[in-house]
Design a protein around this motif. Sequence first.
Motif, PDB file in Angstrom:
ATOM      1  N   ILE A  39     -22.334   7.575 -19.239  1.00  0.00           N
ATOM      2  CA  ILE A  39     -22.471   6.413 -18.245  1.00  0.00           C
ATOM      3  C   ILE A  39     -22.826   4.964 -18.913  1.00  0.00           C
ATOM      4  O   ILE A  39     -22.606   3.517 -19.041  1.00  0.00           O
ATOM      5  CB  ILE A  39     -24.391   6.739 -17.431  1.00  0.00           C
ATOM      6  N   LEU A  40     -23.215   4.865 -20.313  1.00  0.00           N
ATOM      7  CA  LEU A  40     -23.801   4.109 -21.445  1.00  0.00           C
ATOM      8  C   LEU A  40     -23.004   3.106 -21.976  1.00  0.00           C
ATOM      9  O   LEU A  40     -23.016   2.205 -22.584  1.00  0.00           O
ATOM     10  CB  LEU A  40     -25.171   3.795 -21.862  1.00  0.00           C
ATOM     11  N   ASN A  41     -21.924   3.919 -21.995  1.00  0.00           N
ATOM     12  CA  ASN A  41     -20.320   3.657 -22.764  1.00  0.00           C
ATOM     13  C   ASN A  41     -19.151   3.000 -21.479  1.00  0.00           C
ATOM     14  O   ASN A  41     -18.136   2.628 -22.327  1.00  0.00           O
ATOM     15  CB  ASN A  41     -19.519   4.347 -23.947  1.00  0.00           C
ATOM     16  N   CYS A  42     -19.246   3.757 -20.496  1.00  0.00           N
ATOM     17  CA  CYS A  42     -18.037   3.232 -19.511  1.00  0.00           C
ATOM     18  C   CYS A  42     -17.483   1.947 -19.546  1.00  0.00           C
ATOM     19  O   CYS A  42     -16.374   2.472 -19.967  1.00  0.00           O
ATOM     20  CB  CYS A  42     -18.522   3.839 -17.779  1.00  0.00           C
ATOM     21  N   ASP A  43     -18.083   0.757 -19.312  1.00  0.00           N
ATOM     22  CA  ASP A  43     -17.449  -0.638 -19.343  1.00  0.00           C
ATOM     23  C   ASP A  43     -17.420  -0.794 -20.621  1.00  0.00           C
ATOM     24  O   ASP A  43     -16.350  -1.523 -21.015  1.00  0.00           O
ATOM     25  CB  ASP A  43     -18.558  -1.311 -19.190  1.00  0.00           C
TER      26      ASP A  43
ATOM     27  N   PRO B 249     -27.716  -1.346 -22.890  1.00  0.00           N
ATOM     28  CA  PRO B 249     -27.226  -2.234 -21.235  1.00  0.00           C
ATOM     29  C   PRO B 249     -28.315  -3.811 -21.294  1.00  0.00           C
ATOM     30  O   PRO B 249     -29.261  -3.508 -20.333  1.00  0.00           O
ATOM     31  CB  PRO B 249     -26.789  -1.766 -19.816  1.00  0.00           C
ATOM     32  N   GLU B 250     -27.844  -4.812 -21.781  1.00  0.00           N
ATOM     33  CA  GLU B 250     -28.655  -5.849 -21.993  1.00  0.00           C
ATOM     34  C   GLU B 250     -29.689  -6.171 -19.899  1.00  0.00           C
ATOM     35  O   GLU B 250     -30.431  -6.489 -20.141  1.00  0.00           O
ATOM     36  CB  GLU B 250     -27.582  -6.630 -22.195  1.00  0.00           C
ATOM     37  N   SER B 251     -28.399  -5.783 -19.420  1.00  0.00           N
ATOM     38  CA  SER B 251     -28.985  -5.724 -18.086  1.00  0.00           C
ATOM     39  C   SER B 251     -29.804  -5.170 -17.854  1.00  0.00           C
ATOM     40  O   SER B 251     -31.102  -5.187 -17.114  1.00  0.00           O
ATOM     41  CB  SER B 251     -28.349  -5.568 -16.226  1.00  0.00           C
ATOM     42  N   CYS B 252     -30.297  -3.754 -18.090  1.00  0.00           N
ATOM     43  CA  CYS B 252     -30.729  -3.065 -18.352  1.00  0.00           C
ATOM     44  C   CYS B 252     -32.865  -3.142 -19.008  1.00  0.00           C
ATOM     45  O   CYS B 252     -33.987  -4.161 -18.735  1.00  0.00           O
ATOM     46  CB  CYS B 252     -30.850  -1.516 -18.258  1.00  0.00           C
TER      47      CYS B 252
ATOM     48  N   ALA C 279     -38.575  -1.222 -20.204  1.00  0.00           N
ATOM     49  CA  ALA C 279     -38.785  -1.018 -21.657  1.00  0.00           C
ATOM     50  C   ALA C 279     -37.051  -0.254 -21.914  1.00  0.00           C
ATOM     51  O   ALA C 279     -36.529   0.843 -21.124  1.00  0.00           O
ATOM     52  CB  ALA C 279     -39.753   0.077 -21.579  1.00  0.00           C
ATOM     53  N   PRO C 280     -36.837  -0.284 -23.255  1.00  0.00           N
ATOM     54  CA  PRO C 280     -35.369   0.591 -23.742  1.00  0.00           C
ATOM     55  C   PRO C 280     -35.006   2.211 -23.396  1.00  0.00           C
ATOM     56  O   PRO C 280     -34.605   2.540 -22.853  1.00  0.00           O
ATOM     57  CB  PRO C 280     -35.599   0.038 -25.036  1.00  0.00           C
ATOM     58  N   GLU C 281     -36.002   2.651 -23.302  1.00  0.00           N
ATOM     59  CA  GLU C 281     -36.295   4.211 -23.137  1.00  0.00           C
ATOM     60  C   GLU C 281     -35.902   4.666 -21.402  1.00  0.00           C
ATOM     61  O   GLU C 281     -35.772   5.157 -21.198  1.00  0.00           O
ATOM     62  CB  GLU C 281     -37.541   4.764 -23.757  1.00  0.00           C
ATOM     63  N   LEU C 282     -36.497   3.258 -20.135  1.00  0.00           N
ATOM     64  CA  LEU C 282     -35.750   3.485 -18.898  1.00  0.00           C
ATOM     65  C   LEU C 282     -34.601   2.964 -19.321  1.00  0.00           C
ATOM     66  O   LEU C 282     -34.165   3.565 -17.760  1.00  0.00           O
ATOM     67  CB  LEU C 282     -36.860   2.876 -18.762  1.00  0.00           C
ATOM     68  N   CYS C 283     -33.986   2.736 -19.781  1.00  0.00           N
ATOM     69  CA  CYS C 283     -32.379   2.404 -19.558  1.00  0.00           C
ATOM     70  C   CYS C 283     -32.082   3.561 -20.274  1.00  0.00           C
ATOM     71  O   CYS C 283     -30.293   3.238 -19.431  1.00  0.00           O
ATOM     72  CB  CYS C 283     -32.594   1.102 -19.987  1.00  0.00           C
TER      73      CYS C 283
ATOM     74  N   ASP D 281     -25.448  -1.620 -12.904  1.00  0.00           N
ATOM     75  CA  ASP D 281     -24.332  -2.573 -13.331  1.00  0.00           C
ATOM     76  C   ASP D 281     -23.549  -2.425 -13.698  1.00  0.00           C
ATOM     77  O   ASP D 281     -22.931  -2.945 -15.072  1.00  0.00           O
ATOM     78  CB  ASP D 281     -25.164  -3.428 -14.305  1.00  0.00           C
ATOM     79  N   ILE D 282     -22.937  -0.671 -14.135  1.00  0.00           N
ATOM     80  CA  ILE D 282     -21.904  -0.893 -14.310  1.00  0.00           C
ATOM     81  C   ILE D 282     -20.970  -1.207 -13.438  1.00  0.00           C
ATOM     82  O   ILE D 282     -20.453  -0.635 -12.245  1.00  0.00           O
ATOM     83  CB  ILE D 282     -20.960   1.267 -14.638  1.00  0.00           C
TER      84      ILE D 282
END
Length: 181
Positions: free
Chosen positions: A53-57, A109-112, A117-121, A130-131
Motif C-alpha cells: 500500500i505504502l509503496n504502490c505509487d 505519504p506526505e498527503s497523510c 501523526a506519522p504513526e496514523l499514516c 491518496d494512492i
Amino acid sequence: MADVEAVNLETNLHLRGRRIFTSVIEELMSTQGMSNAENALLIGNSAGGLATILNCDRFHSFLPGACRVKCISDSGFFIRAEHLRGAQDNAIANFRKVVLFHELAQFLPESCTQRLAPELCFFPENVVNDIRTPLFLLNSDFDKYQIFNYVAPNSPNEVGWKNCTTELASFQVAQKINNIS
C-alpha cells in the motif's frame, strides 16, 4: 521502507528496506526485461501488504508510462478496533514505535503526514484515498496476528478470547455453530 545510514550497534540491524526495494526494481528493469513490461503487479501479504500500500505509487513511478500497474495488498489493511477496549491504543503505540525505530516519518505519504501523526499514516484508511495507482485490498476476517495483537482485549486470556487468539480454527468453528443455531 526505511533508509537509515547508520547501523544499529546494539542489534547490528541495517534498516535499508527502501534501498533494497529500489535495487530490486532497478535490477528487474535492467536485466529481466521489466523496462518493456506492458503490465506489472506489486503484491504483498501482512506487513508486506502494508508495504505494498505504502509503496504502490512509488512502484508505479519506476515503470514506463505505457505500462499498466496495479497493486494487491493481502491482509495489509491493519485495523483500528475503535470499539474494543485498548485495541486502538495498542495498534497506534505499536506503529509509533515502528515509525521511530525505522525513522520512517519522511518516507510516509506526505498527503497523510501533513494532517496526521506519522504513526496514523500506517493505517491504510488514512492513505488509500491518496494512492493514484489502482489498488486492490484483500483482508481476512480471521487474521490471527491482528486479532491477537489489536482486536483481543488487554487480557487475551479472558474467557472467550483465549481460544480465539491461540486456536483460530476452533474459534471459526464455534462462530459457524453459533450462526447456525
